[in-house]
Design a protein around this motif. Structure first.
Motif, PDB file in Angstrom:
ATOM      1  N   PRO A   1       0.818  -1.223   0.000  1.00  0.00           N
ATOM      2  CA  PRO A   1       0.000   0.000   0.000  1.00  0.00           C
ATOM      3  C   PRO A   1       0.847   1.267   0.000  1.00  0.00           C
ATOM      4  CG  PRO A   1      -0.617  -1.446   1.833  1.00  0.00           C
ATOM      5  CD  PRO A   1       0.461  -2.136   1.086  1.00  0.00           C
ATOM      6  N   ILE A   2       1.926   1.249   0.725  1.00  0.00           N
ATOM      7  CA  ILE A   2       2.758   2.452   0.792  1.00  0.00           C
ATOM      8  C   ILE A   2       3.356   2.732  -0.585  1.00  0.00           C
ATOM      9  CG2 ILE A   2       4.873   3.410   1.814  1.00  0.00           C
ATOM     10  CD1 ILE A   2       3.984   1.981   4.459  1.00  0.00           C
TER      11      ILE A   2
ATOM     12  N   GLY B   1       0.912   4.426  -2.865  1.00  0.00           N
ATOM     13  CA  GLY B   1       0.809   5.868  -2.619  1.00  0.00           C
ATOM     14  C   GLY B   1       1.950   6.618  -3.291  1.00  0.00           C
TER      15      GLY B   1
ATOM     16  N   ARG C   1      -5.025  -3.667  -8.968  1.00  0.00           N
ATOM     17  CA  ARG C   1      -4.925  -2.253  -9.350  1.00  0.00           C
ATOM     18  C   ARG C   1      -3.921  -2.064 -10.471  1.00  0.00           C
ATOM     19  NH1 ARG C   1      -4.939  -1.229  -3.406  1.00  0.00           N
ATOM     20  NH2 ARG C   1      -7.155  -1.205  -2.967  1.00  0.00           N
TER      21      ARG C   1
ATOM     22  N   GLN D   1      -9.359   4.063  -2.978  1.00  0.00           N
ATOM     23  CA  GLN D   1     -10.176   3.336  -1.994  1.00  0.00           C
ATOM     24  C   GLN D   1      -9.462   2.033  -1.707  1.00  0.00           C
ATOM     25  OE1 GLN D   1     -14.440   2.755  -2.492  1.00  0.00           O
ATOM     26  NE2 GLN D   1     -14.332   0.933  -1.212  1.00  0.00           N
ATOM     27  N   CYS D   2      -8.944   1.933  -0.511  1.00  0.00           N
ATOM     28  CA  CYS D   2      -8.041   0.830  -0.184  1.00  0.00           C
ATOM     29  C   CYS D   2      -8.790  -0.384   0.340  1.00  0.00           C
ATOM     30  CB  CYS D   2      -7.020   1.291   0.839  1.00  0.00           C
ATOM     31  SG  CYS D   2      -5.943   2.539   0.145  1.00  0.00           S
ATOM     32  N   GLU D   3      -8.039  -1.449   0.541  1.00  0.00           N
ATOM     33  CA  GLU D   3      -8.621  -2.696   1.013  1.00  0.00           C
ATOM     34  C   GLU D   3      -8.888  -2.662   2.511  1.00  0.00           C
ATOM     35  OE1 GLU D   3      -5.932  -2.251  -0.700  1.00  0.00           O
ATOM     36  OE2 GLU D   3      -4.156  -3.211   0.159  1.00  0.00           O
ATOM     37  N   ASP D   4      -8.276  -1.754   3.226  1.00  0.00           N
ATOM     38  CA  ASP D   4      -8.540  -1.595   4.660  1.00  0.00           C
ATOM     39  C   ASP D   4      -7.913  -0.271   5.123  1.00  0.00           C
ATOM     40  OD1 ASP D   4      -5.782  -2.040   5.042  1.00  0.00           O
ATOM     41  OD2 ASP D   4      -6.080  -4.178   5.401  1.00  0.00           O
TER      42      ASP D   4
ATOM     43  N   ILE E   1      -5.486   0.203   7.139  1.00  0.00           N
ATOM     44  CA  ILE E   1      -4.023   0.185   7.208  1.00  0.00           C
ATOM     45  C   ILE E   1      -3.470   0.605   5.847  1.00  0.00           C
ATOM     46  CG2 ILE E   1      -2.014  -1.262   7.587  1.00  0.00           C
ATOM     47  CD1 ILE E   1      -3.778  -3.057   9.346  1.00  0.00           C
ATOM     48  N   ALA E   2      -4.053   0.039   4.808  1.00  0.00           N
ATOM     49  CA  ALA E   2      -3.618   0.419   3.465  1.00  0.00           C
ATOM     50  C   ALA E   2      -3.965   1.881   3.207  1.00  0.00           C
ATOM     51  CB  ALA E   2      -4.268  -0.476   2.422  1.00  0.00           C
TER      52      ALA E   2
ATOM     53  N   GLY F   1      -1.411   3.786   4.917  1.00  0.00           N
ATOM     54  CA  GLY F   1      -0.143   3.405   4.284  1.00  0.00           C
ATOM     55  C   GLY F   1       0.059   4.135   2.970  1.00  0.00           C
ATOM     56  N   SER F   2      -0.945   4.090   2.130  1.00  0.00           N
ATOM     57  CA  SER F   2      -0.793   4.742   0.830  1.00  0.00           C
ATOM     58  C   SER F   2      -0.630   6.255   1.013  1.00  0.00           C
ATOM     59  CB  SER F   2      -1.986   4.424  -0.075  1.00  0.00           C
ATOM     60  OG  SER F   2      -3.185   4.817   0.528  1.00  0.00           O
TER      61      SER F   2
END
Ligand SMILES: Cc1ncc(C[n+]2csc(CCOP(=O)(O)OP(=O)(O)O)c2C)c(N)n1
Ligand code: SF4
Ligand SMILES: [Mg+2]
Lengths: 180, 290, 619
Positions: B76-77, B80, B113, C287-290, C292-293, C296-297
Motif C-alpha cells: 500500500p505504501i 501511494g 490495481r 479506496q483501499c482494502e482496509d 491500514i492500506a 499506508g498509501s
C-alpha cells in the motif's frame, strides 16, 4: 539431475573477441573477485570471524595485484583506448559465491572457499577457450588458465601449513542472531 | 556531453549489510544492482519500498530513495508513492512472511490495481529476523521454534496465488543463478504493470539444508529449457503447482498485451477533470445557496 | 495562517432558549416574533421527513437564514423510523439546541423511539397526524405536556390535494410555512429542484400539497401565533453543507493531492467528495482494502512529496496506529481525520462522542508527541482542516483532526468563508543547489528540530526513510544516545505550536471567577451557555481549545489563574481532556469535569445551571 546454470552472461561473444576486450574482461574478472573478497571480509568482520576475515582481506590484496598486473599489460599494449566491455557482462567468474561465507568459519574453511573459486575460474577459462579462435586471445586465456592452476597450488600449500582440521570445525556454537 | 552509463556499483550504498554471512539476500542485492544498472535510471529516480524482515533491509543498501516501512505494509505504501509520482521507478521488496502472512491481504489488491510496480519477495520459507519461526511458505511438517513438533498446515503457493489474482508478470528466480536472476528482475521492472518475482533466497541460519544455494544449483530447472510458453497462463498455473517440490526458474507468465496501468488511467482522468476545476480558493462555492 | 476565531453574536442574544426551560418558567408574551426556531419531525423512513427537513434547510438558507439540521435513524438499513431537527435563526447557530419549539409527529410509535433527540418542553407546539389518534399516555409519562397540541389530517389533505400520498411532507412544509412564517418561495424552489425531473406530475402534486398546507394553517390559527423574523438584510447567500463537506473542501483548498482510505461511518463522505473532486486538482483517491492500506498509501504519497490525508472513525483509527508511528519517526507530513463516534469497538456508529482524544494523543508505542486539532462546528472545520495541513507540513508530522459525528454530519447554513484569510504552508524542501553543496542529512539535528525534507525524484536528496531509529543521515541505529537525540528533536520541533494563540478561543472577562472549557461539538453548547450566563449577570469566561495536543500549558494556566469555579464539559464517560490537562497542568480544585457518555448531547441551560450550582462549593 538437470543441467548446470550457464556461468557467463550471454552478451559476451568470445569467438569474435579482440585482445583488448579480452584483457579488459580479465581485469574486470579480477576486480569482481577483489570486490567480493572485500565484501566477504567486511561481513566476517561484522560477524566477528577474524581469521577468515583476515584471509579474505589477504585475497583482496592478491586479486588487486593480479588486476594491476593485467592493467599494466593493457596500458602497454592499448594505451588509453576506451574500454568497451562492462562489469555487468560477467557473473562470479573468480569471485566466490555469496553463500560461501559463514559466521565463525575457520581459516581452513576460508582457504577452501578460495580454492573452490580458483577451480571455478579455471573451469570458466577452459570452457571459454573451446570457442576462442583469435590466437592472441587464446594465448591470454591459456595463461590465465594456467595461473588459476598455480593459484590452486598456492592455496593448497597454504592449507598444508595449517594445523589439521579439528573434529568440530563444522559445528556452529555461536549465539544466534539478535532478535528484532 | 552524455553522462557515462550507470554501473552496478552506482546503486550500492555505503551501508554495510547486517545479514548473516552466506545469506541469499546478498546475491539478490547484487542481482538487483545489476538489473538497475542495465535499466539505467539514476538512483534518485528510483524509490525502493520494503516492509520489515531481514530481506526488507534491502533498500538501505542501495543509493536509491528507500523506505523501510512496517511489517507487511510495503505494497500500500508503494502504491501511494507511485500514484503521487508515476515517473518514479518503484520497486517493492520483502520476505515471505511480510508479503504472504501479515501483508497477505494487500497483495490481491495491489495486483488488481495493476500499477507499474515490481514486487520482489525473498522467499526463504522461514521468519529470519525473528529467529526461525514458521512462515506461510514453510513446508508442512517443518520443525521450527514455533512448530517444534512439526507444522500442521499446508504452505501457501505464492506463484499460484499471483497467477490466480491476475498478475501480468509472474516469475521465480534464485541467486544460485545470478545472471538468470538479474535478467528476470530486469525483465520484471521493464514489464509495464504489476510484476512479481518470487526469489528463492536461502536463509543460512534458519533455513533447511536442502533449501540452500548449493542445493538450488543442482535442483533448478529453467522454464525456458522446458519449452514453456510464458504467454500461456494455464500452462503457467500448471507448472506453478509444483511450487515446493520443483524449483522452476524463469518467467511463468507474462501478459503479451499488458493493459493500461492504474496510474495511466489516473492521468487521463486528471486531464479530463482538470477542465472542471474551480479555482482552489473558490472550492466552497460548490455549497453556495443561491 | 493567522485567522481570527469565530465571533459570538453577543449583541442580540438568543434569550428565548431560556424561556423554554422548565427550571426557568418565565412566561412568554402571546405574540411572538422569533429570531430562533427549533423544529423536529419524525416518521417512518418511507415518509421522507429527513428529506423534508433538507428542503426546509435549503429554503431557509437560500433566504439568508442561518440554519442547522441533524438527523437520526433507526437501526434498519432503510425504512425504519427516521427523524430530523432543524434550527433556523437570524444569527449564527451555535448548536442544535435543546427542547423543540415545534414537533411534527407523523405517527406516535416512531416519534417515541427518539426520546433524547426530540425533547419537548411546556412551550412546544406538537403537531400530529389526526389518524394517529390522541397522544398516548407515554407522553404524559415523560412529564412534559406541551402547551399546544394540534391534530391535522395530513394524510387526508395530501390525498385530496395531490391525488396520492406521495406528497405528505409537502403538506407538512406548507403547515410550517403557514404557521411560523417560513417564506414559502424558498420551499417552492426546493420542490422544483427535487421533483422537477422526477416523473410526470409529481412536482405539480407537491406544489398543490404545499399550497394546501399553507391554506390549512391560515384557516386554523394557533392559539399562540409565532412568526420567524426576517434575516438581516445584509445576510447574503449562505453555504449549505456539513462538517465532512467542509473538511473535504478545506483539504482541496490546502492542496491535498492524495487521499487513501476505507469507508466507515461517519467519515465516509469526505472520501466520497474527494473521489469526485480531487482529480480536478491533479490528485488521486485510492479506496483501499482496509484502513491500514489507507494510511499506508497516504504515507507513501507524503514520502513522494505530496500533501496527503486519510479519514476514518474509531475502529479504523485503531488499525492505523502502527503506521501513525511510522509517520512520526520518519517525520512525514500527514493529515488524519477521525470523525468520532461512540466506542469502544463498533459502539454507537451513528452517534457523537468525544472519547477518542486520549487515543489521538497517545495511541501507539514509544514516546510520541502528535498534534491533535479539533473543530467545533461545521464552519470552523474548514479552517481547522487547512490548519492541520499547515501544521503537518511545517512540522513534518502526522496531525489528527478530531471531528465528531455531530459536526461531521449536521448540515448547516453558514456565512461564506473568506479564503484569502488563510495562507498555506509547504514543507521545507532542500534546493538542488543546497543538495549539491554538501551531503544531505535528512534528519539533521537543527536547533528548531525541523530539517529539510527531500523526496524521490530530487537529485542529491536520496535517503532512507524507515520505521527504525536513524542517525542524522537516515541510516539505521540502535544507539541510545542517537535515539535520545532524535526523540528530543521530534518533541522540540512542536514547541512553537503551543504558542499559537489563534488555536484557542477565549471570551468574557479574563479575571472572571467562573469559567467554562469545552472542545469539539460541545463547544457550541458551551458558547451558548456562556452567553446565557452572562445575560443572567454572571461574571464568567469561556475557553475553547482547537489545539488539544500538545497541551499548551501556559494558555490553560493563564485561564486557571482567576478561576474559582469552572466546568470542563465533554461528551465522554471519562472526561478525556480533563484527564489530559491533569497530566500537564495544575488543574485547580474548582475546575470540575462535567462529562457523560455520547449520544446524549449537553444543553446550554443545563450547563448554566450546573455552573451556577458550583458557587456554593469550596474552590
Ligand atoms: C506488526 C509486527 N508484528 C511482528 C513483527 C516482528 N517481525 C519482524 S520481521 C518478522 C517476520 C520476518 O519474516 P519474513 O517476512 O519472511 O522476512 P525474513 O526475515 O525471512 O527475510 C516478524 C514476525 C513486527 N516487526 N511487526
Ligand atoms: S537470519 Fe536468515 S534471512 Fe536473516 S540475515 Fe540471517 S540468513 Fe539471512
Ligand atoms: Mg522469510
Amino acid at each position: 539431475m538437470t543441467k548446470q546454470p550457464v556461468q557467463q552472461a550471454p552478451s559476451v561473444n568470445f569467438e569474435a573477441m579482440t585482445l583488448k576486450d579480452a584483457i579488459d574482461l580479465a581485469v574486470l574478472i579480477e576486480e569482481e573477485a577483489r570486490d567480493r573478497y572485500e565484501e566477504l571480509a567486511a561481513q566476517l568482520i561484522l560477524h566477528r570471524t577474524p581469521a577468515a576475515a583476515n584471509f579474505f582481506t589477504k585475497m583482496v590484496r592478491i586479486e588487486e595485484l593480479h588486476r594491476s598486473q593485467l592493467l599494466e599489460q593493457r596500458r602497454k599494449q592499448f594505451g588509453d583506448q576506451p574500454v568497451t566491455v562492462r562489469r555487468e557482462m560477467i557473473f562470479d567468474v573468480e569471485a566466490p559465491d555469496y553463500d560461501e561465507a559463514r559466521m565463525n568459519m575457520t581459516q581452513r574453511q576460508a582457504l577452501e572457499v578460495a580454492l573452490r573459486s580458483e577451480q571455478k575460474a579455471h573451469k570458466f577459462f577452459v570452457s571459454v577457450l573451446a570457442n576462442v579462435q583469435n590466437p592472441e586471445v587464446r594465448r591470454l586465456f591459456e595463461e590465465l588458465c594456467d595461473e588459476e592452476l598455480e593459484h590452486q597450488q598456492l592455496v593448497k600449500a597454504e592449507m598444508a601449513k595449517l594445523p589439521p582440521p579439528g573434529p568440530h570445525d563444522h559445528v556452529d556454537v555461536g549465539d544466534g542472531p539478535a532478535p528484532q | 556531453m552524455t553522462a557515462p552509463p550507470l554501473q552496478a556499483k552506482d546503486y550500492k550504498s555505503e551501508l554495510k549489510p547486517i545479514w548473516c554471512p552466506g545469506c541469499g539476500d546478498f546475491g539478490v542485492l547484487q542481482g538487483l544492482y545489476r538489473a538497475l544498472a542495465s535499466i539505467g535510471r539514476p538512483p534518485h529516480e528510483v524509490a525502493f519500498i520494503s516492509g520489515i524482515g531481514c530481506s526488507s533491509r534491502i533498500p538501505g543498501y542501495t543509493t536509491a530513495y528507500g523506505f523501510n516501512t512496517v511489517h507487511g505494509r510495503s505494497l500500500p505504501i508503494a502504491q501511494g508513492v507511485k500514484l503521487s509520482n508515476p515517473e518514479l521507478l518503484v520497486v517493492v521488496a520483502g520476505g515471505d512472511g511480510d508479503g504472504f502472512s501479515i501483508g497477505g491481504g494487500h497483495v490481491p489488491h495491489a495486483v488488481r490495481r495493476n500499477m507499474d510496480l515490481t514486487y520482489l519477495v525473498m522467499d526463504n520459507q522461514v521468519y529470519g529476523l525473528t529467529k526461525g519461526q514458521l512462515s506461510p511458505t514453510s513446508p508442512k511438517g517443518l520443525e521450527t521454534v514455533t512448530s517444534p513438533l512439526g507444522s500442521l498446515e499446508d504452505p501457501i503457493n505464492p506463484l499460484l496465488y499471483m497467477l490466480a489474482y491476475g498478475c501480468g508478470f509472474v516469475a521465480q528466480a534464485t541467486p544460485a543463478d545470478m545472471p538468470g536472476m538479474a535478467a528476470l528482475i530486469e525483465d520484471a521492472i521493464r514489464y509495464p504493470g504489476f510484476s512479481f518475482v518470487n526469489i528463492q533466497s536461502p536463509c543460512v541460519t534458519f533455513g533447511e539444508e536442502d533449501q540452500q544455494l548449493k542445493a538450488h544449483k543442482t535442483k533448478l530447472k529453467p522454464l525456458e529449457s522446458l519449452g514453456h510458453d510464458p504467454t500461456d497462463q494455464l500452462a503457467a498455473m500448471d507448472l506453478a503447482r509444483a511450487y515446493g517440490t520443483e524449483l522452476y526458474t524463469g518467467v511463468f507468465y507474462k501478459n503479451p498485451k499488458p493493459p493500461p496501468t492504474y496510474e495511466a488511467l489516473v492521468k487521463l482522468r486528471q486531464a479530463e477533470q482538470a477542465k472542471k476545476a474551480r479555482p482552489r480558493d473558490r472550492v466552497l462555492d460548490a455549497y453556495l445557496q443561491k | 495562517m493567522r485567522a481570527c476565531s469565530g465571533h459570538l453574536p453577543e449583541t442580540k442574544l438568543l434569550v428565548r432558549r431560556l424561556i423554554c426551560v422548565p427550571v426557568h418558567p418565565l412566561h412568554r408574551a402571546s405574540v411572538r416574533m422569533l429570531d430562533d426556531l427549533i423544529l423536529g419531525m419524525a416518521g417512518a423512513g418511507g415518509d421522507g421527513v429527513v428529506s423534508a427537513g433538507e428542503s426546509l434547510l435549503n429554503a431557509a438558507s437560500s433566504e439568508g437564514y442561518h440554519a442547522l439540521m441533524t438527523k437520526s435513524f433507526g437501526s434498519q438499513i432503510r425504512g425504519g423510523e427516521s427523524s430530523c431537527r432543524v434550527r433556523l435563526s437570524t444569527k449564527k447557530v451555535l448548536n442544535p439546541g435543546g427542547a423543540l419549539d415545534v414537533m411534527v409527529a407523523l405517527n406516535w410509535e416512531d416519534f417515541f423511539k427518539f426520546g433524547a433527540e426530540l425533547p419537548l418542553s411546556v412551550n412546544t407546539v406538537l403537531i400530529y397526524e389526526e389518524k394517529a389518534g390522541p397522544p398516548p399516555d407515554t407522553l404524559k409519562a415523560r412529564g412534559v405536556i406541551p402547551k399546544e397540541m394540534v391534530s391535522v389530517p395530513i394524510n387526508e389533505l395530501t390525498k385530496k390535494s395531490a391525488g396520492s400520498d406521495k406528497a405528505k411532507t409537502s403538506v407538512v412544509l406548507g403547515l410550517l410555512s403557514g404557521w411560523f412564517g417560513i417564506p414559502s418561495a424558498g420551499i417552492e424552489r426546493g420542490l422544483q429542484k427535487k421533483f422537477g425531473s422526477k416523473g410526470e406530475g409529481l412536482l405539480e402534486a407537491n406544489q398543490k400539497a404545499l399550497a394546501t398546507g399553507i391554506e390549512y394553517a391560515k384557516g386554523h390559527p394557533l392559539a399562540a401565533p409565532h412568526e420567524l423574523a426576517r434575516p438581516e438584510a445584509s445576510a447574503g447567500s449562505k453555504l449549505l453543507c456539513d462538517g465532512n463537506d467542509m473538511c473535504a473542501a478545506g483539504a482541496l483548498f490546502a492542496g491535498v493531492k492524495f487521499f487513501g482510505g476505507y469507508p466507515i461511518t461517519p467519515s465516509t463522505e469526505v472520501m466520497q467528495t474527494l473521489s469526485k473532486e480531487i482529480w480536478k486538482y491533479g490528485g488521486a483517491v485510492l479506496q483501499c482494502e482496509d484502513e491500514i492500506a489507507g494510511i499506508g498509501s497516504a504515507v507513501g504519497a507524503s514520502f513522494a512529496g505530496r500533501k496527503s490525508m486519510t479519514a476514518t472513525s474509531g475502529p479504523g483509527m485503531d488499525l492505523k496506529t502502527e503506521i501513525l508511528g511510522l509517520a512520526t519517526i520518519a517525520e512525514l507530513p500527514l493529515v488524519i481525520l477521525n470523525v468520532q463516534r461512540g466506542g469502544p469497538s463498533t459502539g454507537l456508529p451513528t452517534k457523537a462522542e468525544q472519547s477518542d482524544l486520549l487515543q489521538a494523543a497517545f495511541s501507539g508505542h514509544g514516546d510520541v508527541l502528535r498534534p491533535v486539532l479539533a473543530p467545533t462546528d461545521v464552519e470552523d472545520t474548514f479552517r481547522i482542516t487547512v490548519e492541520a495541513f499547515n501544521v503537518a507540513e511545517e512540522f513534518q508530522t502526522p496531525v489528527i483532526i478530531l471531528s465528531d459525528q455531530e459536526i461531521a454530519q449536521r448540515k448547516e447554513a453558514v456565512d461564506q468563508i473568506d479564503t484569502s484569510r488563510f495562507s498555506l504552508v509547504e514543507r521545507k524542501v532542500p534546493t538542488e543547489a543546497e543538495l549539491a553543496e554538501k551531503p544531505y542529512a535528512r534528519f539533521a539535528l537543527t536547533e528548531s528540530g525541523i530539517s529539510p525534507i527531500s523526496h524521490p525524484g530530487l537529485k542529491g536528496g536520496t535517503y532512507l526513510a524507515a520505521g527504525i531509529e536513524h542517525n542524522e543521515k537516515g541510516d539505521p541505529t540502535s544507539g541510545g544516545v542517537m535515539h535520545a537525540k532524535m526523540n528530543d528533536k521530534r518533541f522540540r520541533k512542536l514547541e512553537p505550536l503551543k504558542k499559537r494563540a489563534d488555536l484557542f478561543e477565549q471570551h468574557g472577562n479574563p479575571q472572571a471567577p467562573l469559567g467554562l472549557i469545552a472542545w469539539g461539538s460541545t463547544a457550541g453548547v458551551a458558547r451558548e451557555a456562556f452567553l446565557l450566563a452572562k445575560k443572567q449577570g454572571h461574571d464568567v469566561k469561556l475557553l475553547v481549545p482547537y489545539l488539544l495536543n500538545p497541551v499548551a500549558e501556559a494558555v490553560y494556566q493563564g485561564f486557571f489563574e482567576s478561576l474559582k469555579h469552572g466546568l470542563l464539559v465533554e461528551l465522554s464517560h471519562q472526561g478525556q481532556l480533563y484527564r489530559l490537562l491533569r497530566m500537564y497542568t495544575d488543574v485547580p480544585k474548582g475546575l470540575r469535569s462535567l462529562c457523560r457518555s455520547g449520544a446524549n448531547p449537553f444543553q446550554p441551560t443545563e450547563l448554566v445551571t450546573r455552573l451556577i450550582e458550583l458557587r456554593g462549593l469550596p474552590s
